[in-house]
Scaffold this active site. Structure first.
Site, PDB file in Angstrom:
ATOM      1  N   ARG A  12       0.845  -1.205   0.000  1.00 14.14           N
ATOM      2  CA  ARG A  12       0.000   0.000   0.000  1.00 14.14           C
ATOM      3  C   ARG A  12       0.880   1.255   0.000  1.00 14.14           C
ATOM      4  O   ARG A  12       2.092   1.173   0.183  1.00 14.14           O
ATOM      5  CB  ARG A  12      -0.989   0.009   1.167  1.00 14.14           C
ATOM      6  CG  ARG A  12      -0.400   0.081   2.539  1.00 14.14           C
ATOM      7  CD  ARG A  12      -1.509  -0.055   3.603  1.00 14.14           C
ATOM      8  NE  ARG A  12      -0.941  -0.187   4.935  1.00 14.14           N
ATOM      9  CZ  ARG A  12      -0.654   0.844   5.716  1.00 14.14           C
ATOM     10  NH1 ARG A  12      -0.901   2.069   5.311  1.00 14.14           N
ATOM     11  NH2 ARG A  12      -0.126   0.645   6.917  1.00 14.14           N
ATOM     12  N   TYR A 147      12.060   9.815  13.701  1.00 11.11           N
ATOM     13  CA  TYR A 147      11.924   9.535  12.264  1.00 11.11           C
ATOM     14  C   TYR A 147      13.061  10.196  11.470  1.00 11.11           C
ATOM     15  O   TYR A 147      13.686   9.568  10.598  1.00 11.11           O
ATOM     16  CB  TYR A 147      10.567  10.064  11.813  1.00 11.11           C
ATOM     17  CG  TYR A 147      10.188   9.807  10.372  1.00 11.11           C
ATOM     18  CD1 TYR A 147       9.530   8.631  10.005  1.00 11.11           C
ATOM     19  CD2 TYR A 147      10.430  10.757   9.382  1.00 11.11           C
ATOM     20  CE1 TYR A 147       9.156   8.412   8.676  1.00 11.11           C
ATOM     21  CE2 TYR A 147      10.056  10.538   8.062  1.00 11.11           C
ATOM     22  CZ  TYR A 147       9.419   9.366   7.716  1.00 11.11           C
ATOM     23  OH  TYR A 147       9.050   9.158   6.406  1.00 11.11           O
TER      24      TYR A 147
HETATM   25  N1  CAA Z   1       6.601  24.134  13.837  1.00  8.04           N
HETATM   26  C1  CAA Z   1       6.509  24.906  14.927  1.00  8.04           C
HETATM   27  N2  CAA Z   1       5.639  24.670  15.915  1.00  8.04           N
HETATM   28  C2  CAA Z   1       4.838  23.611  15.793  1.00  8.04           C
HETATM   29  C3  CAA Z   1       4.882  22.772  14.678  1.00  8.04           C
HETATM   30  C4  CAA Z   1       5.796  23.086  13.672  1.00  8.04           C
HETATM   31  N3  CAA Z   1       5.903  22.342  12.568  1.00  8.04           N
HETATM   32  N4  CAA Z   1       3.965  21.807  14.828  1.00  8.04           N
HETATM   33  C5  CAA Z   1       3.367  22.022  16.011  1.00  8.04           C
HETATM   34  N5  CAA Z   1       3.879  23.130  16.583  1.00  8.04           N
HETATM   35  C6  CAA Z   1       3.494  23.761  17.839  1.00  8.04           C
HETATM   36  C7  CAA Z   1       2.004  24.038  17.881  1.00  8.04           C
HETATM   37  O1  CAA Z   1       1.704  25.245  17.225  1.00  8.04           O
HETATM   38  C8  CAA Z   1       1.746  24.110  19.383  1.00  8.04           C
HETATM   39  O2  CAA Z   1       2.148  25.370  19.873  1.00  8.04           O
HETATM   40  P1  CAA Z   1       1.417  26.058  21.132  1.00  8.04           P
HETATM   41  O3  CAA Z   1       1.668  25.127  22.273  1.00  8.04           O
HETATM   42  O4  CAA Z   1       2.104  27.367  21.251  1.00  8.04           O
HETATM   43  O5  CAA Z   1      -0.016  26.128  20.729  1.00  8.04           O
HETATM   44  C9  CAA Z   1       2.693  23.059  19.869  1.00  8.04           C
HETATM   45  O6  CAA Z   1       3.724  22.867  18.903  1.00  8.04           O
HETATM   46  C10 CAA Z   1       1.958  21.729  19.982  1.00  8.04           C
HETATM   47  O7  CAA Z   1       2.546  21.146  21.001  1.00  8.04           O
HETATM   48  P2  CAA Z   1       1.859  19.904  21.673  1.00  8.04           P
HETATM   49  O8  CAA Z   1       2.690  19.563  22.850  1.00  8.04           O
HETATM   50  O9  CAA Z   1       0.400  20.139  21.871  1.00  8.04           O
HETATM   51  O10 CAA Z   1       2.072  18.860  20.516  1.00  8.04           O
HETATM   52  P3  CAA Z   1       1.289  17.535  20.266  1.00  8.04           P
HETATM   53  O11 CAA Z   1       1.541  16.575  21.362  1.00  8.04           O
HETATM   54  O12 CAA Z   1      -0.109  17.851  19.907  1.00  8.04           O
HETATM   55  O13 CAA Z   1       2.057  16.973  18.978  1.00  8.04           O
HETATM   56  C11 CAA Z   1       2.835  16.923  16.713  1.00  8.04           C
HETATM   57  C12 CAA Z   1       2.390  17.765  17.931  1.00  8.04           C
HETATM   58  C13 CAA Z   1       2.631  15.417  16.934  1.00  8.04           C
HETATM   59  C14 CAA Z   1       4.288  17.148  16.419  1.00  8.04           C
HETATM   60  C15 CAA Z   1       1.921  17.381  15.579  1.00  8.04           C
HETATM   61  O14 CAA Z   1       2.116  18.771  15.425  1.00  8.04           O
HETATM   62  C16 CAA Z   1       2.219  16.727  14.272  1.00  8.04           C
HETATM   63  O15 CAA Z   1       1.783  15.609  14.005  1.00  8.04           O
HETATM   64  N6  CAA Z   1       2.977  17.404  13.410  1.00  8.04           N
HETATM   65  C17 CAA Z   1       3.320  16.875  12.100  1.00  8.04           C
HETATM   66  C18 CAA Z   1       4.708  16.300  12.116  1.00  8.04           C
HETATM   67  C19 CAA Z   1       5.030  15.831  10.730  1.00  8.04           C
HETATM   68  O16 CAA Z   1       5.273  16.631   9.823  1.00  8.04           O
HETATM   69  N7  CAA Z   1       5.034  14.519  10.517  1.00  8.04           N
HETATM   70  C20 CAA Z   1       5.254  13.986   9.205  1.00  8.04           C
HETATM   71  C21 CAA Z   1       4.460  12.705   9.077  1.00  8.04           C
HETATM   72  S1  CAA Z   1       4.431  12.114   7.380  1.00  8.04           S
HETATM   73  C22 CAA Z   1       5.983  11.627   7.155  1.00  8.04           C
HETATM   74  O17 CAA Z   1       6.772  11.488   8.040  1.00  8.04           O
HETATM   75  C23 CAA Z   1       6.361  11.310   5.748  1.00  8.04           C
HETATM   76  C24 CAA Z   1       7.559  12.061   5.364  1.00  8.04           C
HETATM   77  O18 CAA Z   1       8.650  11.490   5.360  1.00  8.04           O
HETATM   78  C25 CAA Z   1       7.406  13.418   4.866  1.00  8.04           C
HETATM   79  P1  NAP Z   2       2.145   3.684   4.440  1.00 12.53           P
HETATM   80  O1  NAP Z   2       1.092   4.098   3.483  1.00 12.53           O
HETATM   81  O2  NAP Z   2       1.901   3.804   5.894  1.00 12.53           O
HETATM   82  O3  NAP Z   2       2.549   2.146   4.077  1.00 12.53           O
HETATM   83  C1  NAP Z   2       3.543   1.549   4.827  1.00 12.53           C
HETATM   84  C2  NAP Z   2       3.864   0.172   4.284  1.00 12.53           C
HETATM   85  O4  NAP Z   2       4.962  -0.356   5.047  1.00 12.53           O
HETATM   86  C3  NAP Z   2       2.725  -0.811   4.466  1.00 12.53           C
HETATM   87  O5  NAP Z   2       2.775  -1.770   3.416  1.00 12.53           O
HETATM   88  C4  NAP Z   2       3.073  -1.487   5.791  1.00 12.53           C
HETATM   89  O6  NAP Z   2       2.511  -2.790   5.938  1.00 12.53           O
HETATM   90  C5  NAP Z   2       4.574  -1.574   5.680  1.00 12.53           C
HETATM   91  N1  NAP Z   2       5.261  -1.675   6.964  1.00 12.53           N
HETATM   92  C6  NAP Z   2       5.216  -0.812   8.005  1.00 12.53           C
HETATM   93  N2  NAP Z   2       5.949  -1.269   9.034  1.00 12.53           N
HETATM   94  C7  NAP Z   2       6.468  -2.456   8.631  1.00 12.53           C
HETATM   95  C8  NAP Z   2       7.282  -3.434   9.248  1.00 12.53           C
HETATM   96  N3  NAP Z   2       7.741  -3.277  10.510  1.00 12.53           N
HETATM   97  N4  NAP Z   2       7.602  -4.549   8.554  1.00 12.53           N
HETATM   98  C9  NAP Z   2       7.149  -4.718   7.282  1.00 12.53           C
HETATM   99  N5  NAP Z   2       6.375  -3.833   6.656  1.00 12.53           N
HETATM  100  C10 NAP Z   2       6.026  -2.718   7.322  1.00 12.53           C
HETATM  101  O7  NAP Z   2       3.507   4.474   4.187  1.00 12.53           O
HETATM  102  P2  NAP Z   2       3.966   5.331   2.925  1.00 12.53           P
HETATM  103  O8  NAP Z   2       3.516   6.700   3.114  1.00 12.53           O
HETATM  104  O9  NAP Z   2       3.642   4.593   1.696  1.00 12.53           O
HETATM  105  O10 NAP Z   2       5.554   5.330   3.170  1.00 12.53           O
HETATM  106  C11 NAP Z   2       6.405   4.396   2.547  1.00 12.53           C
HETATM  107  C12 NAP Z   2       7.851   4.817   2.822  1.00 12.53           C
HETATM  108  O11 NAP Z   2       8.076   6.113   2.306  1.00 12.53           O
HETATM  109  C13 NAP Z   2       8.194   4.885   4.304  1.00 12.53           C
HETATM  110  O12 NAP Z   2       9.523   4.467   4.510  1.00 12.53           O
HETATM  111  C14 NAP Z   2       8.072   6.352   4.609  1.00 12.53           C
HETATM  112  O13 NAP Z   2       8.856   6.711   5.711  1.00 12.53           O
HETATM  113  C15 NAP Z   2       8.596   6.948   3.328  1.00 12.53           C
HETATM  114  N6  NAP Z   2       8.149   8.290   3.064  1.00 12.53           N
HETATM  115  C16 NAP Z   2       6.829   8.580   3.000  1.00 12.53           C
HETATM  116  C17 NAP Z   2       6.437   9.886   2.727  1.00 12.53           C
HETATM  117  C18 NAP Z   2       5.021  10.291   2.630  1.00 12.53           C
HETATM  118  O14 NAP Z   2       4.783  11.498   2.576  1.00 12.53           O
HETATM  119  N7  NAP Z   2       4.063   9.398   2.609  1.00 12.53           N
HETATM  120  C19 NAP Z   2       7.410  10.853   2.524  1.00 12.53           C
HETATM  121  C20 NAP Z   2       8.744  10.519   2.609  1.00 12.53           C
HETATM  122  C21 NAP Z   2       9.107   9.217   2.868  1.00 12.53           C
HETATM  123  P3  NAP Z   2       0.973  -2.948   6.470  1.00 12.53           P
HETATM  124  O15 NAP Z   2       0.111  -2.562   5.313  1.00 12.53           O
HETATM  125  O16 NAP Z   2       0.869  -4.397   6.826  1.00 12.53           O
HETATM  126  O17 NAP Z   2       0.829  -2.038   7.630  1.00 12.53           O
END
Ligand code: CAA
Ligand code: NAP
Length: 241
Positions: A12, A147
């Protein structure tokens, strides 16, 4: 004979698009997953691509799974270490479990995936290792100390593997996707995604999984033989290295 490609997390998200794109290019593809049996079954039904279930964080399970894939399909020519997870939290709230889970899957998982395949690639004098890192391994990200550390570590892996594999005809490269529209990104709170992340993407949109899959197809091909130890950034200009 068709080349064999293994895609971890290939059932996926980005991995699904990679599996399909490699199959369309004529590869014999094996896709792995961790636990979502329903999605894996639907994926196999729709694509005809065989799926295998193991946890990439477990070395013995990876080794046994890879042996099974090679028994079924033949020696693996292309390995795409794509499986990955997030456990986001600000550092002061991040638990050791959140750290360890992400390190186990995203960093140790790459070792566990490539290590059993590497000796065969060396013997056969051909291999393509492609690791899906992330923009956040290049720039860091609020809430992603775990991460970002693993994704930066993945770049260290490919840079070193490239030097070790070059004379054996093996290349090792990474792709650093920006934010791509998969379940991983949909798990980000909507307000954070809309107010903090998308406005930082000059392209004004999330990427598509297929945009990453096309980079993989190129890196897997014979045409990419002199590209080794490199990183392709595909992020809509969100971070320009
Ligand atoms: N920059 C600056 N401040 C930020 C921020 C950012 N990017 N994100 C959150 N904050 C701030 C908020 O504004 C808030 O501020 P206040 O307290 O002043 O209101 C504070 O941080 C939030 O703090 P909390 O303790 O309440 O945070 P939380 O426990 O709710 O968790 C978090 C916050 C989990 C980090 C949430 O903001 C989040 O999920 N952020 C996204 C992180 C992200 O980009 N993840 C990527 C996932 S996808 C991926 O990883 C694929 C990839 O490779 C690209
Ligand atoms: P996703 O939609 O959450 O899919 C994750 C896939 O990885 C699923 O097939 C999952 O299996 C499998 N997986 C997770 N943990 C595993 C484990 N311990 N052993 C074996 N398989 C496992 O993720 P995605 O967004 O496609 O991301 C794929 C890759 O790209 C990741 O390495 C992620 O960090 C990287 N990436 C993603 C983004 C983005 O924006 N989405 C950006 C930059 C990099 P199940 O289906 O069984 O859970």
């Amino acid at each position: 004979m068709a080349k064999v490609a293994l895609v971890t997390g290939g059932s996926r998200g980005i991995g699904e698009a990679i599996s399909k794109a490699l199959k369309a290019e004529g590869y014999e593809v094996a896709a792995t997953y961790a636990g979502n049996d329903e999605k894996a079954a639907a994926f196999t039904e729709a694509t005809g691509i065989k799926t295998y279930k193991w946890n990439v964080a477990d070395y013995d399970a990876s080794k046994a799974g890879i042996a099974q894939v090679e028994a079924d399909l033949g020696p693996i020519d292309v390995v795409v270490a794509n499986a990955g997870i997030t456990r986001d939290a600000p550092f002061h709230k991040m638990s050791p479990e959140q750290w360890n889970e992400v390190v186990g899957t995203n960093l140790t998982g790459v070792f566990n995936t490539v290590h059993p395949i590497w000796p065969g690639m060396r013997e056969r004098k051909f291999g393509r290792v492609i690791v899906i890192s992330s923009i956040n391994g290049q720039k860091g990200q609020f809430g992603q100390v775990n991460y970002a550390a693993t994704k930066a570590g993945d770049l260290g892996i490919i840079k070193s593997l490239a030097q070790e594999g070059a004379r054996a005809g093996i290349t090792a490269n990474a792709i650093c996707p920006g934010y791509i529209g998969t379940e991983m990104v949909r798990a980000i709170p909507e307000t954070v995604l809309n107010e903090k992340i998308i406005p930082q993407i000059p392209a004004g949109r999330l990427g598509e999984p297929e945009e990453i899959a096309r980079c993989v197809v190129f890196l897997a091909s014979d045409d990419s033989g002199f590209i080794n130890g490199s990183t392709i950034s595909a992020n809509g200009a969100q971070f320009v290295v």
